[in-house]
Motif scaffolding. Structure first.
Motif, PDB file in Angstrom:
ATOM      1  N   UNK A   4     -33.195  36.832-111.391  1.00 51.81           N
ATOM      2  CA  UNK A   4     -32.088  37.230-112.269  1.00 51.81           C
ATOM      3  C   UNK A   4     -30.842  37.528-111.442  1.00 51.81           C
ATOM      4  N   UNK A   5     -31.019  38.237-110.334  1.00 48.28           N
ATOM      5  CA  UNK A   5     -29.903  38.545-109.452  1.00 48.28           C
ATOM      6  C   UNK A   5     -29.297  37.261-108.897  1.00 48.28           C
ATOM      7  N   UNK A   6     -30.140  36.363-108.417  1.00 46.63           N
ATOM      8  CA  UNK A   6     -29.651  35.110-107.839  1.00 46.63           C
ATOM      9  C   UNK A   6     -28.924  34.270-108.886  1.00 46.63           C
ATOM     10  N   UNK A   7     -29.478  34.171-110.073  1.00 53.87           N
ATOM     11  CA  UNK A   7     -28.844  33.351-111.114  1.00 53.87           C
ATOM     12  C   UNK A   7     -27.529  33.944-111.616  1.00 53.87           C
ATOM     13  N   UNK A   8     -27.273  35.215-111.315  1.00 52.79           N
ATOM     14  CA  UNK A   8     -26.004  35.827-111.713  1.00 52.79           C
ATOM     15  C   UNK A   8     -24.874  35.518-110.723  1.00 52.79           C
ATOM     16  N   UNK A   9     -25.208  34.918-109.592  1.00 51.09           N
ATOM     17  CA  UNK A   9     -24.207  34.584-108.573  1.00 51.09           C
ATOM     18  C   UNK A   9     -23.362  33.404-109.061  1.00 51.09           C
ATOM     19  N   UNK A  10     -22.053  33.556-109.011  1.00 55.91           N
ATOM     20  CA  UNK A  10     -21.151  32.517-109.515  1.00 55.91           C
ATOM     21  C   UNK A  10     -20.977  31.354-108.546  1.00 55.91           C
ATOM     22  N   UNK A  11     -20.911  31.638-107.260  1.00 54.26           N
ATOM     23  CA  UNK A  11     -20.722  30.596-106.250  1.00 54.26           C
ATOM     24  C   UNK A  11     -21.989  29.734-106.169  1.00 54.26           C
ATOM     25  N   UNK A  12     -21.861  28.456-106.510  1.00 55.58           N
ATOM     26  CA  UNK A  12     -23.035  27.566-106.575  1.00 55.58           C
ATOM     27  C   UNK A  12     -23.720  27.395-105.229  1.00 55.58           C
ATOM     28  N   UNK A  13     -22.941  27.272-104.163  1.00 55.86           N
ATOM     29  CA  UNK A  13     -23.544  27.141-102.834  1.00 55.86           C
ATOM     30  C   UNK A  13     -24.346  28.382-102.490  1.00 55.86           C
ATOM     31  N   UNK A  14     -23.768  29.560-102.722  1.00 54.14           N
ATOM     32  CA  UNK A  14     -24.447  30.820-102.429  1.00 54.14           C
ATOM     33  C   UNK A  14     -25.705  30.964-103.285  1.00 54.14           C
ATOM     34  N   UNK A  15     -25.591  30.596-104.559  1.00 49.27           N
ATOM     35  CA  UNK A  15     -26.743  30.664-105.459  1.00 49.27           C
ATOM     36  C   UNK A  15     -27.861  29.741-104.967  1.00 49.27           C
ATOM     37  N   UNK A  16     -27.519  28.498-104.640  1.00 49.29           N
ATOM     38  CA  UNK A  16     -28.525  27.545-104.176  1.00 49.29           C
ATOM     39  C   UNK A  16     -29.138  27.965-102.841  1.00 49.29           C
ATOM     40  N   UNK A  17     -28.315  28.523-101.952  1.00 50.88           N
ATOM     41  CA  UNK A  17     -28.847  29.026-100.683  1.00 50.88           C
ATOM     42  C   UNK A  17     -29.815  30.185-100.915  1.00 50.88           C
ATOM     43  N   UNK A  18     -29.477  31.079-101.825  1.00 52.97           N
ATOM     44  CA  UNK A  18     -30.355  32.206-102.134  1.00 52.97           C
ATOM     45  C   UNK A  18     -31.668  31.724-102.750  1.00 52.97           C
ATOM     46  N   UNK A  19     -31.582  30.728-103.626  1.00 48.76           N
ATOM     47  CA  UNK A  19     -32.800  30.154-104.223  1.00 48.76           C
ATOM     48  C   UNK A  19     -33.682  29.503-103.161  1.00 48.76           C
ATOM     49  N   UNK A  20     -33.060  28.904-102.148  1.00 49.63           N
ATOM     50  CA  UNK A  20     -33.824  28.293-101.054  1.00 49.63           C
ATOM     51  C   UNK A  20     -34.392  29.354-100.122  1.00 49.63           C
ATOM     52  N   UNK A  21     -33.637  30.423 -99.888  1.00 51.09           N
ATOM     53  CA  UNK A  21     -34.056  31.461 -98.945  1.00 51.09           C
ATOM     54  C   UNK A  21     -35.172  32.343 -99.488  1.00 51.09           C
ATOM     55  N   UNK A  22     -35.196  32.572-100.779  1.00 51.71           N
ATOM     56  CA  UNK A  22     -36.183  33.465-101.385  1.00 51.71           C
ATOM     57  C   UNK A  22     -37.627  33.087-101.018  1.00 51.71           C
ATOM     58  N   UNK A  23     -38.091  31.856-101.267  1.00 54.40           N
ATOM     59  CA  UNK A  23     -39.482  31.533-100.909  1.00 54.40           C
ATOM     60  C   UNK A  23     -39.704  31.485 -99.397  1.00 54.40           C
ATOM     61  N   UNK A  24     -38.663  31.146 -98.638  1.00 50.89           N
ATOM     62  CA  UNK A  24     -38.812  31.145 -97.183  1.00 50.89           C
ATOM     63  C   UNK A  24     -39.044  32.557 -96.666  1.00 50.89           C
ATOM     64  N   UNK A  25     -38.267  33.501 -97.160  1.00 52.13           N
ATOM     65  CA  UNK A  25     -38.433  34.895 -96.718  1.00 52.13           C
ATOM     66  C   UNK A  25     -39.799  35.442 -97.124  1.00 52.13           C
ATOM     67  N   UNK A  26     -40.278  35.079 -98.312  1.00 53.03           N
ATOM     68  CA  UNK A  26     -41.618  35.514 -98.715  1.00 53.03           C
ATOM     69  C   UNK A  26     -42.669  34.942 -97.769  1.00 53.03           C
ATOM     70  N   UNK A  27     -42.515  33.676 -97.415  1.00 48.63           N
ATOM     71  CA  UNK A  27     -43.456  33.029 -96.494  1.00 48.63           C
ATOM     72  C   UNK A  27     -43.382  33.661 -95.108  1.00 48.63           C
ATOM     73  N   UNK A  28     -42.175  33.823 -94.582  1.00 45.22           N
ATOM     74  CA  UNK A  28     -41.996  34.335 -93.229  1.00 45.22           C
ATOM     75  C   UNK A  28     -42.439  35.784 -93.084  1.00 45.22           C
ATOM     76  N   UNK A  29     -42.240  36.593 -94.125  1.00 49.86           N
ATOM     77  CA  UNK A  29     -42.542  38.020 -94.036  1.00 49.86           C
ATOM     78  C   UNK A  29     -43.964  38.347 -94.482  1.00 49.86           C
ATOM     79  N   UNK A  30     -44.512  37.544 -95.377  1.00 45.66           N
ATOM     80  CA  UNK A  30     -45.807  37.870 -95.966  1.00 45.66           C
ATOM     81  C   UNK A  30     -45.700  38.879 -97.088  1.00 45.66           C
ATOM     82  N   UNK A  31     -44.484  39.262 -97.453  1.00 48.06           N
ATOM     83  CA  UNK A  31     -44.244  40.238 -98.516  1.00 48.06           C
ATOM     84  C   UNK A  31     -43.634  39.547 -99.734  1.00 48.06           C
ATOM     85  N   UNK A  32     -43.993  40.027-100.911  1.00 51.68           N
ATOM     86  CA  UNK A  32     -43.360  39.562-102.147  1.00 51.68           C
ATOM     87  C   UNK A  32     -41.955  40.156-102.234  1.00 51.68           C
ATOM     88  N   UNK A  33     -41.078  39.463-102.921  1.00 55.68           N
ATOM     89  CA  UNK A  33     -39.701  39.924-103.071  1.00 55.68           C
ATOM     90  C   UNK A  33     -39.579  40.916-104.225  1.00 55.68           C
TER      91      UNK A  33
END
Length: 133
Positions: A4-33
């Protein structure tokens, strides 16, 4: 809730980067977001200062801000100069790595930075996965 937070971002590049980073950070950390105000956190630790002040904060996280993507490296960025030199275009705060867009940096170096910072936090604190509670 992080989506919900990511989809509220107006800048499309920032939104798409956040959508890409979310599963990577979960994978890299081993923690759920989880959402923490305007930030997305992974893991949680409890801190207490000599003054007696104490609280809980995420082990690592990021925020898709209007002007940049802020990635929080909680042990502080001064600890990782060799990785930062290889990362690509970024700016630094004490514990904040500011990236204009993910295309500006080497994601394999970011992975090494995030993994190293999480391991350093886990050595110093008891860290829990509140995203799965």
């Amino acid at each position: 809730m992080p989506l919900e937070l990511i989809h509220s971002v107006e800048n499309e590049t920032r939104k798409n980067d956040a959508l890409a980073l979310l599963p990577l950070m979960e994978k890299w950390t081993g923690y759920a977001s989880y959402k923490m105000g305007s930030m997305i956190g992974f893991g949680q630790y409890h801190y207490q200062y000599d003054s007696g002040r104490e609280g809980d904060f995420f082990v690592t996280g990021f925020s898709p801000r209007k002007q940049n993507l802020a990635i929080y490296i909680m042990p502080g960025l001064a600890k990782y100069p060799e990785l930062l030199n290889k990362l690509g275009k970024h700016k630094l705060g004490k514990s904040c790595l500011y990236v204009n867009k993910l295309a500006d940096i080497d994601l394999s170096i970011l992975e090494r930075l995030v993994v190293a910072s999480v391991e350093d936090m886990q050595e110093k604190y008891t860290c829990i996965d509140i995203g799965r509670l």
